[in-house]
Design an enzyme around this catalytic site. Structure first.
Site, PDB file in Angstrom:
ATOM      1  CG  ASP A  61      39.121  43.331  19.246  1.00  0.00           C
ATOM      2  OD1 ASP A  61      39.164  42.337  19.966  1.00  0.00           O
ATOM      3  OD2 ASP A  61      38.069  43.906  18.804  1.00  0.00           O
ATOM      4  CD  GLU A 117      34.816  42.852  23.704  1.00  0.00           C
ATOM      5  OE1 GLU A 117      33.878  42.848  24.675  1.00  0.00           O
ATOM      6  OE2 GLU A 117      35.389  43.821  23.366  1.00  0.00           O
TER       7      GLU A 117
END
Length: 485
Positions: free
Chosen positions: A79, A146
């Site tokens: 991400d 994350e």
């Protein structure tokens, strides 16, 4: 424009980075990038699967002659932070990142670049692709989410990974080897209020704070950058003396980004317009003067608008502004054991006031777990005094340094041999997934390194082209020197 990025060296890495950046991948919306990585691994004929939360794992056997080496887990997150300039029309859910070359840097057009942690992902992809690179058995771990909770790392169960060494490729200075990081916790303050009708003789104003650098709320927290929420709140505090009443307030965005912009719509009596504007302009000038070195592009404007029909009740407004004024923002304590390391900090990341509801979001970080909780409780106390309901969520542990690490000694030697200088062995104030992964894999030997990335978590994010070349050379050399089983 992205075509020129694929021509940069090393081409195999930059091509993967460009292809990855064509896939929308905001945090918590990683479905398309998960499918992209699954297709990538399977196209190479490699063992490829997802775990129960969506992390992607790909394994590649050792190259010839290196079968006796320990398996290395290469880890990066899929991400990316989605931040853009207010003037940029961009949808992170549907569009890929538009990039361009600026000297030694690759940048995005008005948005975050995604080099954090897309360059780590791209390098791992290149290692999985190439057939002429000596390497031990490899296990690629691509985690999800994350940036907004580390739920991928938290959800990775014991027994999924087989590697004995973990190389996290999520550090942002190419002369550093990271062996520790801060933990964090989200602090959220919420309350409701009664909306009051506008009063006779009200006029409206809009206040805008913009032009700030922003940045990573961990790595950049010590730099003295402006926080748009604190700046706006300072201006609103001045307005309390002139019977200002807030209608709508919106500032900041993601918790891990130092807020760059804030906007407020408010009413004031026409009879108090002149002294209010005089006090406002004086305070705005003082703020810009204080921040002139770090924030030369800071813009603070006030302009007339139609008076709002509904505004905050005065008592709640006063308590809210005073609570934000009292709430700590920035560095709280420096480490006593590691020189120049921020130990504890807080970022007042988001402030929303609208339609009878107030929500304030903070991210508190510390390399000392007890200090992290103490700072969170201090914030909780401030907001509870203003009758807010305060909740904690998303707590994650720090990563305790291991100075006797075998892979640390190897990476230090490789770096020194390659570049004729010693690397900086550090702990950072950002949140890395190593601390979380270490809970279920306590015997895994870990270090983190990566290329130089500046302005992460802001539209000024950029990555050094020459640094990527250095990082790639270093990574290949480390893999050739990994220990035997």
């Amino acid at each position: 424009m992205n075509k020129e990025i694929k021509e940069l060296e090393p081409k195999v890495v930059w091509t993967n980075f460009t292809d990855l950046n064509a896939v929308p991948r905001p945090s918590k919306k990683e479905g398309r990038v998960i499918a992209f990585m699954m297709g990538f691994g399977r196209s190479l004929g490699l063992e490829t699967f997802t775990d129960t939360v969506g992390n992607v794992i790909i394994r590649k056997p050792a190259s010839k002659g290196m079968e006796d080496r320990k398996m290395v887990t290469l880890q990066s997150h899929l991400d990316m932070v989605h931040q853009k300039n207010a003037t940029v029309d961009f949808d992170f859910d549907t569009q890929g990142i538009s990039m361009y070359v600026d000297g030694d840097w690759v940048r995005a057009k008005g948005t975050t670049l995604g080099a954090d942690n897309g360059m780590g992902v791209a390098a791992i992809m290149a290692l999985l692709q190439q057939t002429d690179i000596p390497h031990p058995p490899l296990e690629a771990l691509f985690t999800i989410d994350e940036e907004t909770g580390m739920t991928g790392a938290f959800g990775l169960k014991e027994g999924v990974l087989q590697g004995e060494i973990l190389l996290n490729l999520d550090t942002e200075e190419d002369d550093e080897i990271d062996i520790g990081c801060a933990g964090g916790i989200d602090v959220t303050a919420e309350r409701s209020y009664d909306e009051k009708p506008r009063e006779q003789g009200d006029i409206g104003f809009e206040i805008t704070v913009k032009g700030l650098n922003g940045g990573h709320s961990g790595i950049d927290i010590h730099k003295g950058l402006g926080n748009a929420n604190k700046i706006m709140n300072r201006l609103l505090y001045v307005g309390l003396a002139y019977n200002m009443r807030i209608a709508v307030l919106e500032g900041g965005g993601l918790r891990n980004a130092i807020p760059r912009e804030s906007w407020c719509s408010m009413n004031i009596y026409k009879t108090l317009e002149s002294p209010f504007l005089e006090a406002f302009k004086k305070t705005a000038h003082e703020i810009k003067s204080e921040l002139r070195t770090m924030e030369p592009a800071l813009s603070i404007t006030i302009s007339p608008c139609k008076a709002s029909e509904k505004v905050m009740e005065p008592d709640v407004q006063s308590k809210t502004i005073k609570a934000i004024l009292a709430a700590h923002n920035g560095v709280y304590a420096m480490s006593a054991s590691i020189p120049d390391l921020v130990e504890t900090s807080n970022n007042i990341a988001k402030v929303e006031v609208r339609k009878g509801e107030i929500r304030i979001g903070c991210l508190t970080r510390s390399s000392v777990e007890s200090a992290k909780i103490d700072q969170a409780h201090a914030l909780k106390s401030v907001f509870e005094l203003a009758n807010f309901k305060v909740s904690f969520s998303g707590s994650y542990p720090g990563w305790n340094p291991n100075t006797d690490s075998e892979i640390l000694n190897i990476t230090k030697k490789v770096y020194t041999d390659l570049f004729k200088e010693s690397p900086k062995v550090i702990a950072c104030h950002a949140g890395l997934e190593c601390g979380i992964l270490g809970q279920n894999y306590p015997d895994m030997d870990m270090v983190s390194f990566g290329p130089t990335i500046m302005g992460a978590h802001s539209p000024d994010e950029r990555i050094s082209i020459s640094s990527v070349q250095k990082f790639w050379r270093f990574l290949l050399a480390v893999l050739q020197q990994t220990p035997k089983k």
